[in-house]
Enzyme design. Sequence first.
Site, short mmCIF file in Angstrom:
data_model
loop_
_atom_site.label_atom_id
_atom_site.label_comp_id
_atom_site.label_asym_id
_atom_site.label_seq_id
_atom_site.Cartn_x
_atom_site.Cartn_y
_atom_site.Cartn_z
N GLN A 129 0.85 -1.19 0.00
CA GLN A 129 0.00 0.00 0.00
C GLN A 129 0.89 1.24 0.00
OE1 GLN A 129 -2.85 -0.08 3.20
NE2 GLN A 129 -3.20 2.11 3.12
N SER A 132 1.32 6.65 2.44
CA SER A 132 1.99 7.65 3.28
C SER A 132 3.25 8.21 2.62
CB SER A 132 2.36 7.04 4.64
OG SER A 132 1.21 6.72 5.37
N GLU A 247 -8.84 -1.18 5.86
CA GLU A 247 -7.65 -1.24 6.71
C GLU A 247 -8.03 -1.16 8.18
OE1 GLU A 247 -3.39 0.91 6.46
OE2 GLU A 247 -5.03 2.28 6.91
N GLU A 368 -3.56 10.37 17.06
CA GLU A 368 -4.13 11.70 17.14
C GLU A 368 -5.24 11.90 16.09
OE1 GLU A 368 -0.20 11.59 18.97
OE2 GLU A 368 -0.95 11.00 17.00
#
Length: 406
Positions: A129, A132, A247, A368
Amino acid sequence: MDLNDTPELAEHRAKVRAWLEAHKHEAPVNEGASQVEAEDDIAARRAWQARLTEGGLNGTTWPAEFGGQGLGPLHQVVTNQEIGAAGVPGILDVIGVGMLGPTLIAHGAEEQKERYLLPMLRGDEVWCQLFSEPAAGSDLAAVQTRARRTETGWVLNGQKVWTTNAQFSQYGLLLARTDPDLPKHKGLTMFIVPMDAPGVTVRPLRQISGDAHFNEVFLDDVAIDEDATVGPIDGGWGVGMTTLMFERVTIGLGGEGFGWRADRFAGSLLAEPGAAEDPEVRHRFGELAADFIALRFTGYRMLTTLQQGRIPGPEGGLAKVTTIKAAIEAGELLADTLGPEALSMEPGGWGKLIADLPGLKSAGGTEEILRNMVGERVLGLPPEPRLDKGVAFKELRAREKEAVGT
């Protein structure tokens, strides 16, 4: 929901258990959550994935026309339970089968489904994947990898990071920016990228345990075909959200996974002389056990939602946060109670898991970001102010500088 097996699930469980009893001698050594790196180990795990697929123990919820069983999520849970009870490893390509395959099923062209899904299911081709980036992890829509259209297809340039299994994957699903003149959530497109294409470079990121669970991937003038797009051009955000939904469900429904179910470490912990009678140990263990029980029932709620044909909400993200938080605290309790022997990197020791788990705080979305999602979508808290709404991506840097007065 009724937690007992229905007659249909009981029949499925008996079938899975019988197959595993007959074939578990063929399975490779179960390394648990340890990283598979050696080529021989990878080949063995791919072969085992193929055997699980042939036995009907993989792709349980995939449609039958793509090689799956066409069954419900509860059947998948039963399969996973029996694989765990048999002490054998599951499939190697959890990312492909659990997240990217369903994305292709939902958004891919028919030719893509026919070409890629069965080899993915069997483990003939492993996927990674490519989402990021160094400057766009938690804020996925800020990806800067560019895809430029050519007469024959597309050319990719950029960098991805924290990419699991990239070092032995044949393909990756990549999110890239195709139109910087659009707001950042709109000018994105999803692509299938061959990992052996010229210009693709994979470099491992070593962790304190010595393993390389993650990689950084560089793309330098990588040429791909016109038909490598998945879903609409400039509509990749919706495609990516499908991947992220699967995911978070994959991670969240494994709420007692990562080797950290309470009864998995209780034996090592409470067998230590005096540990079971120590009030501090008992208190900390009790809190962890309660977290794991809560995760189990959160998973049941998610399964109920899936079984009813609905999409799970933010609870998948919350389950992921709780899973990793509880697992890290369990590792700290083991180290505090057992002492240095808890950090052994030898087989049977806890050292690798204790060292690796903090890195998983970023997998599937940082804590977060997931907490913000729960706060906004569950608790109804006001969202944070945004500077990027309706602004072309190429103008964002100037807007950010203006906001901070530089």
